[in-house]
Design a protein around this motif. Structure first.
Motif, mmCIF file in Angstrom:
data_model
loop_
_atom_site.group_PDB
_atom_site.id
_atom_site.type_symbol
_atom_site.label_atom_id
_atom_site.label_comp_id
_atom_site.label_asym_id
_atom_site.label_seq_id
_atom_site.Cartn_x
_atom_site.Cartn_y
_atom_site.Cartn_z
ATOM 1 N N ASN A 19 0.874 -1.205 -0.002
ATOM 2 C CA ASN A 19 -0.087 -0.048 -0.152
ATOM 3 C C ASN A 19 0.825 1.245 0.047
ATOM 4 O OD1 ASN A 19 -2.300 1.808 0.258
ATOM 5 N ND2 ASN A 19 -1.817 1.899 2.381
ATOM 6 N N GLY A 20 0.633 2.364 -0.920
ATOM 7 C CA GLY A 20 1.250 3.711 -0.807
ATOM 8 C C GLY A 20 2.720 3.462 -1.805
ATOM 9 N N GLU A 21 2.777 2.159 -2.251
ATOM 10 C CA GLU A 21 4.038 2.187 -3.145
ATOM 11 C C GLU A 21 3.907 2.353 -4.761
ATOM 12 O OE1 GLU A 21 7.621 -1.160 -3.465
ATOM 13 O OE2 GLU A 21 5.706 -1.652 -2.575
ATOM 14 N N THR A 22 4.737 2.720 -5.321
ATOM 15 C CA THR A 22 4.797 2.839 -6.692
ATOM 16 C C THR A 22 6.215 2.393 -7.139
ATOM 17 O OG1 THR A 22 3.422 5.039 -6.569
ATOM 18 C CG2 THR A 22 4.877 4.518 -8.701
ATOM 19 N N LYS A 23 6.081 1.625 -8.341
ATOM 20 C CA LYS A 23 7.418 1.089 -8.997
ATOM 21 C C LYS A 23 7.161 1.270 -10.686
ATOM 22 C CE LYS A 23 8.294 -2.808 -5.636
ATOM 23 N NZ LYS A 23 8.302 -4.252 -5.624
ATOM 24 N N ARG A 24 8.558 1.368 -11.225
ATOM 25 C CA ARG A 24 8.617 1.671 -12.521
ATOM 26 C C ARG A 24 9.430 0.344 -12.895
ATOM 27 N NH1 ARG A 24 8.602 6.145 -15.825
ATOM 28 N NH2 ARG A 24 8.135 7.565 -13.900
ATOM 29 N N THR A 25 8.905 -0.034 -14.017
ATOM 30 C CA THR A 25 9.552 -1.283 -14.553
ATOM 31 C C THR A 25 9.404 -1.059 -16.091
ATOM 32 O OG1 THR A 25 7.695 -2.505 -15.026
ATOM 33 C CG2 THR A 25 8.731 -2.791 -12.945
ATOM 34 N N GLY A 55 7.282 -2.938 -24.307
ATOM 35 C CA GLY A 55 9.032 -3.126 -24.160
ATOM 36 C C GLY A 55 9.817 -1.994 -23.878
ATOM 37 N N GLY A 56 8.884 -0.823 -23.822
ATOM 38 C CA GLY A 56 9.642 0.628 -23.162
ATOM 39 C C GLY A 56 10.423 0.419 -21.903
ATOM 40 N N VAL A 57 11.534 0.772 -22.054
ATOM 41 C CA VAL A 57 12.410 0.841 -20.898
ATOM 42 C C VAL A 57 12.161 1.490 -20.000
ATOM 43 C CG1 VAL A 57 14.854 0.712 -20.106
ATOM 44 C CG2 VAL A 57 14.547 0.001 -22.498
ATOM 45 N N LYS A 58 11.645 1.294 -18.749
ATOM 46 C CA LYS A 58 11.513 2.144 -17.471
ATOM 47 C C LYS A 58 10.165 3.027 -17.912
ATOM 48 C CE LYS A 58 14.317 -0.008 -14.841
ATOM 49 N NZ LYS A 58 14.259 -0.862 -13.554
ATOM 50 N N THR A 59 9.197 2.692 -18.770
ATOM 51 C CA THR A 59 8.094 3.661 -19.131
ATOM 52 C C THR A 59 6.759 3.194 -18.323
ATOM 53 O OG1 THR A 59 7.483 2.189 -21.168
ATOM 54 C CG2 THR A 59 9.329 4.167 -21.449
ATOM 55 N N TRP A 110 -2.060 1.711 -13.348
ATOM 56 C CA TRP A 110 -0.763 1.636 -14.104
ATOM 57 C C TRP A 110 -0.991 2.243 -15.389
ATOM 58 C CZ3 TRP A 110 -4.227 -2.647 -13.413
ATOM 59 C CH2 TRP A 110 -5.021 -2.847 -14.310
ATOM 60 N N ASN A 111 0.115 2.709 -16.037
ATOM 61 C CA ASN A 111 0.436 3.587 -17.163
ATOM 62 C C ASN A 111 1.587 3.432 -17.800
ATOM 63 O OD1 ASN A 111 -1.725 5.804 -17.407
ATOM 64 N ND2 ASN A 111 -1.222 5.620 -15.201
ATOM 65 N N CYS A 112 1.628 3.348 -19.192
ATOM 66 C CA CYS A 112 3.075 3.410 -19.945
ATOM 67 C C CYS A 112 3.149 4.781 -20.452
ATOM 68 C CB CYS A 112 3.012 2.238 -20.945
ATOM 69 S SG CYS A 112 4.757 2.345 -22.102
ATOM 70 N N TYR A 113 4.312 5.405 -20.218
ATOM 71 C CA TYR A 113 4.605 6.747 -20.821
ATOM 72 C C TYR A 113 5.172 6.756 -22.025
ATOM 73 C CZ TYR A 113 2.653 8.054 -16.068
ATOM 74 O OH TYR A 113 1.995 7.968 -15.044
ATOM 75 N N LYS A 114 5.484 5.551 -22.946
ATOM 76 C CA LYS A 114 6.228 5.621 -24.176
ATOM 77 C C LYS A 114 5.316 6.191 -25.028
ATOM 78 C CE LYS A 114 8.729 2.468 -27.172
ATOM 79 N NZ LYS A 114 9.245 1.452 -27.661
ATOM 80 N N ALA A 115 5.602 7.053 -26.054
ATOM 81 C CA ALA A 115 4.683 7.621 -27.214
ATOM 82 C C ALA A 115 4.276 6.417 -27.945
ATOM 83 C CB ALA A 115 5.778 8.450 -27.955
ATOM 84 N N GLY A 116 3.125 6.367 -28.224
ATOM 85 C CA GLY A 116 2.407 5.376 -29.078
ATOM 86 C C GLY A 116 1.902 4.120 -28.358
#
Length: 269
Positions: free
Chosen positions: A20-26, A32-36, A48-54
């Motif tokens: 609870n309260g934790e956020t992780k980036r992978t 396959g975006g790196v750390k997005t 959850w979200n992916c921030y890679k364009a497209g």
């Protein structure tokens, strides 16, 4: 393909073991975006979200909180709340005849509610009480002074009145006082709900933590605030087992019989 991707995402988030309260980036399990790719656990609400364009991967679901997560979150919220001190200004007084007209208009009992009067700004003052201690206060202007509602301290707790296992979330202290002091028919008598006024346009973390102690929460904001009503309900689903929405014909402080009948029906279902 979409189904496979969703399965992959949920398995990926499960492997992240978010507390609870934790956020992780992978790396994103879809593009396959790196750390997005980021995922957050907010009181059992996984987002959850992916921030890679497209890449359009985003979403949310609920998960089960451990008893330790709940204990820690409530304990932290309580500590933060109790750490905030409040001293009532000396110009806020008890037993003033200046609030009589306001109380008569809304059929409020000033002694039962502990209402006070702000001599300096001509306001009726609703105390915010926690563990039988006044931790803050909210004043409502009796004239044309702005703002109409004023918070005197910095405590994040809502204004609350009433007793019961069902909380009714409303917009202002008058509605909360009426809901908490009236029976399900809308008439004065034994209250069956707890009126909770959030005193703002959004739910804070303190609001959500406070409401998580109830078995049922009914969101009953003004008729013209339906989008906000639905937003509140969505946010509370990660904190309360049973969240319901009451669509009103009028603000509850006007004691419309139809609205209170609908409130009673919703509280019983």
């Amino acid at each position: 393909m979409k189904v496979i991707n969703m399965i992959n995402i949920k398995e990926h988030i499960s492997d992240m073991s978010l507390s609870n309260g934790e956020t992780k980036r992978t790396n994103c399990p879809v593009c396959g975006g790196v750390k997005t790719f980021t995922a957050t656990n907010n009181m059992g609400q996984l987002v959850w979200n992916c921030y890679k364009a497209g890449c359009k991967v985003s979403g949310g679901t609920r998960t089960t909180l451990t008893s330790e997560d709940i204990r820690k979150s409530l304990g932290t919220a309580a500590q933060e709340t109790e750490a905030i001190t409040f001293e009532k200004p000396e110009w806020i007084v008890h037993n003033s005849v200046d609030i009589n007209d306001f109380c008569n208009q809304w059929k409020l009992e000033p002694r039962v509610l502990g209402l006070m009067y702000d001599v300096r700004e001509h306001r009726v003052v609703f105390p915010v009480v926690h563990n039988n201690i006044m931790v803050d206060a909210t004043g409502r202007a009796l004239g044309k002074k702005l703002p109409k509602w004023k918070r005197y301290g910095k405590n994040p707790l809502p204004y609350v009145h009433g007793y019961g296992k069902t909380a009714v979330v409303v917009e202002d202290c008058v509605s909360a006082a009426i809901v908490g002091a009236t029976g399900s028919s809308g008439c004065s008598g034994s209250g069956v709900y707890v009126g909770v006024a959030v005193l703002g346009t959004s739910l804070s973390e303190a609001h959500k933590q406070y409401l998580s102690r109830f078995s049922t929460v009914i969101v009953a904001l003004d008729p013209d605030a339906l989008p906000k009503t639905l937003q509140f309900a969505r946010e509370l689903k990660g904190y309360v087992n049973d969240v319901k929405v009451l669509r009103l014909t009028d603000d509850l402080k006007y004691r419309n019989p139809t609205d209170f009948e609908n409130l009673q029906h919703l509280g019983e279902t």
